[in-house]
Design an enzyme around this catalytic site. Structure first.
Site, PDB file in Angstrom:
ATOM      1  N   TYR A   1       1.641 -14.299  33.723  1.00  0.00           N
ATOM      2  CA  TYR A   1       0.743 -13.766  32.863  1.00  0.00           C
ATOM      3  C   TYR A   1       1.372 -13.579  31.673  1.00  0.00           C
ATOM      4  O   TYR A   1       0.582 -13.696  30.476  1.00  0.00           O
ATOM      5  CB  TYR A   1       0.325 -12.637  33.507  1.00  0.00           C
ATOM      6  CG  TYR A   1      -0.939 -11.772  32.985  1.00  0.00           C
ATOM      7  CD1 TYR A   1      -2.127 -12.330  33.014  1.00  0.00           C
ATOM      8  CD2 TYR A   1      -0.480 -10.486  32.443  1.00  0.00           C
ATOM      9  CE1 TYR A   1      -3.102 -11.430  32.522  1.00  0.00           C
ATOM     10  CE2 TYR A   1      -1.557  -9.833  31.836  1.00  0.00           C
ATOM     11  CZ  TYR A   1      -2.795 -10.094  32.164  1.00  0.00           C
ATOM     12  OH  TYR A   1      -4.058  -9.363  31.614  1.00  0.00           O
TER      13      TYR A   1
ATOM     14  N   ASP B   1     -19.866 -16.822  33.977  1.00  0.00           N
ATOM     15  CA  ASP B   1     -18.959 -16.256  35.109  1.00  0.00           C
ATOM     16  C   ASP B   1     -19.115 -17.346  36.355  1.00  0.00           C
ATOM     17  O   ASP B   1     -20.248 -18.029  36.338  1.00  0.00           O
ATOM     18  CB  ASP B   1     -19.019 -14.791  35.586  1.00  0.00           C
ATOM     19  CG  ASP B   1     -17.811 -14.436  35.872  1.00  0.00           C
ATOM     20  OD1 ASP B   1     -17.198 -14.757  37.056  1.00  0.00           O
ATOM     21  OD2 ASP B   1     -17.438 -13.364  35.221  1.00  0.00           O
TER      22      ASP B   1
ATOM     23  N   THR C   1     -10.339  -0.819  35.318  1.00  0.00           N
ATOM     24  CA  THR C   1     -11.487  -1.864  35.835  1.00  0.00           C
ATOM     25  C   THR C   1     -11.390  -1.732  37.353  1.00  0.00           C
ATOM     26  O   THR C   1     -10.251  -1.421  37.942  1.00  0.00           O
ATOM     27  CB  THR C   1     -11.199  -3.077  35.200  1.00  0.00           C
ATOM     28  OG1 THR C   1      -9.892  -3.701  35.383  1.00  0.00           O
ATOM     29  CG2 THR C   1     -11.461  -3.003  33.794  1.00  0.00           C
TER      30      THR C   1
ATOM     31  N   ASP D   1     -17.341 -21.900  35.060  1.00  0.00           N
ATOM     32  CA  ASP D   1     -16.070 -22.070  35.550  1.00  0.00           C
ATOM     33  C   ASP D   1     -15.221 -22.699  34.147  1.00  0.00           C
ATOM     34  O   ASP D   1     -15.349 -23.770  33.967  1.00  0.00           O
ATOM     35  CB  ASP D   1     -15.503 -22.999  36.676  1.00  0.00           C
ATOM     36  CG  ASP D   1     -14.093 -22.826  37.081  1.00  0.00           C
ATOM     37  OD1 ASP D   1     -13.461 -22.637  36.185  1.00  0.00           O
ATOM     38  OD2 ASP D   1     -13.924 -23.792  38.021  1.00  0.00           O
ATOM     39  N   VAL D   2     -14.485 -21.637  33.408  1.00  0.00           N
ATOM     40  CA  VAL D   2     -13.863 -22.000  32.218  1.00  0.00           C
ATOM     41  C   VAL D   2     -13.060 -23.138  32.295  1.00  0.00           C
ATOM     42  O   VAL D   2     -12.485 -23.440  31.317  1.00  0.00           O
ATOM     43  CB  VAL D   2     -13.303 -20.692  31.680  1.00  0.00           C
ATOM     44  CG1 VAL D   2     -14.327 -19.553  31.244  1.00  0.00           C
ATOM     45  CG2 VAL D   2     -12.217 -19.927  32.305  1.00  0.00           C
TER      46      VAL D   2
ATOM     47  N   ASN E   1     -12.961 -14.197  27.528  1.00  0.00           N
ATOM     48  CA  ASN E   1     -12.550 -12.891  28.176  1.00  0.00           C
ATOM     49  C   ASN E   1     -12.120 -13.387  29.760  1.00  0.00           C
ATOM     50  O   ASN E   1     -11.101 -12.462  30.076  1.00  0.00           O
ATOM     51  CB  ASN E   1     -13.572 -11.930  28.334  1.00  0.00           C
ATOM     52  CG  ASN E   1     -13.243 -10.892  29.225  1.00  0.00           C
ATOM     53  OD1 ASN E   1     -12.372  -9.950  29.074  1.00  0.00           O
ATOM     54  ND2 ASN E   1     -14.090 -10.756  30.461  1.00  0.00           N
TER      55      ASN E   1
ATOM     56  N   LYS F   1      -0.619 -15.006  28.243  1.00  0.00           N
ATOM     57  CA  LYS F   1      -0.923 -14.129  27.167  1.00  0.00           C
ATOM     58  C   LYS F   1      -0.351 -14.363  25.871  1.00  0.00           C
ATOM     59  O   LYS F   1      -1.169 -14.424  24.836  1.00  0.00           O
ATOM     60  CB  LYS F   1      -1.092 -12.716  27.403  1.00  0.00           C
ATOM     61  CG  LYS F   1      -1.977 -12.583  28.811  1.00  0.00           C
ATOM     62  CD  LYS F   1      -3.676 -12.909  28.574  1.00  0.00           C
ATOM     63  CE  LYS F   1      -4.753 -12.567  29.543  1.00  0.00           C
ATOM     64  NZ  LYS F   1      -5.912 -12.786  29.028  1.00  0.00           N
TER      65      LYS F   1
END
Ligand code: NAD
Length: 246
Positions: free
Chosen positions: A146, A36, A183, A59-60, A82, A150
């Protein structure tokens, strides 16, 4: 101990769904890398989970970051892509920079994860799990970027699954499509809405099952896909959404 001996890397695991998956994976016997950008929370979770968990700053969106983190992994059996962000706004409202940032994290991040983990997995086989969303199949006017990101994740999952199957790598690739899950990020949106109860009631009304989901319910699906029980399952999308995509 459905995941005994498995080595698993979860991106975005310092919070929310990723943290719930990391917790459950460790409880099922796996060793987990919590990857993360949130260093403090990631390190705290790793400390809580004990010797079978460690934190790695990742950092993806950064190609070099993936290479560095994977160089520190001797072997990997499961990757959960994720990490993700949610950009609010319609096609008219959002800026090009916002659109690009959404795609950088949610799409490029998944691409880089698959690209660099496949070489590490292909000798022994493994499982790639991409966290998409029910927003990838059901469009909303104010979630333009978004929705698109996705949807891309779902189709990338199918392409990766076919590639790995055709090469006989023994690597499966599947997507989980959560509905709205309770969450910290959802709590933040609620508290900023100025109309908490009405917004929450509208969210619940969008879920035929009559409530929002819990992070543990996404983790349960991830355990199945990470385990050898899912050995014949690839290229599939699993809706864990209380019926909201119907
Ligand atoms: P969250 O905000 O609680 O956690 C996301 C984590 O990703 C954070 O720890 C954050 O630091 C990390 N992150 C953000 N950008 C990153 C980057 N560039 N590199 C590495 N890490 C980064 O969110 P969440 O609700 O747990 O969502 C996790 C995933 O589930 C996301 O992909 C999200 O789109 C998806 N999802 C969530 C819900 C929901 O209702 N919570 C529903 C459908 C899908």
């Amino acid at each position: 101990m459905r995941l005994a001996e498995k080595q698993i890397l979860v991106t975005g695991a310092a919070s929310g769904l990723g943290a719930a998956m990391a917790r459950r994976f460790v409880a099922e016997g796996a060793a987990v890398v919590i990857a993360d950008i949130a260093v403090e929370d990631g390190e705290a979770l790793a400390a809580e989970l004990g010797p079978r968990a460690r934190f790695a700053r990742l950092d993806v969106t950064r190609e070099a970051g993936w290479q560095e983190v994977l160089a520190g992994c001797q072997r990997l059996d499961v990757l959960v892509n994720n990490a993700g962000i949610t950009t609010l706004g319609s096609v008219e409202d959002i800026t090009l920079d916002q659109f690009r940032h959404e795609f950088d994290v949610d799409v490029v991040g998944v691409f880089l994860g698959c690209k660099y983990v496949i070489p590490l997995m292909k000798e022994r086989g493994g499982s790639l799990i991409n966290i998409a969303s029910m927003c990838g199949v059901r469009a909303q006017p104010d979630l333009f970027a978004y929705n698109a990101a996705k949807a891309a994740v779902i189709h990338m999952t199918r392409s990766v699954a076919l590639h790995c199957a055709s090469r006989r790598y023994g690597i499966r690739c599947n997507a989980i499509l959560p509905g709205m899950i309770e969450t910290p990020i959802q709590e933040k949106v609620l508290s900023q809405s100025g109309n908490r109860d009405a917004v929450y009631a509208a969210w619940v009304a969008g879920h035929p099952i009559g409530r929002l989901g819990r992070p543990e319910e996404i983790a349960a699906m991830a355990v199945y896909l990470a385990s050898d029980e899912a050995a014949f399952t690839t290229g599939a999308e699993f809706r864990v959404d209380g019926g909201s995509s119907l």
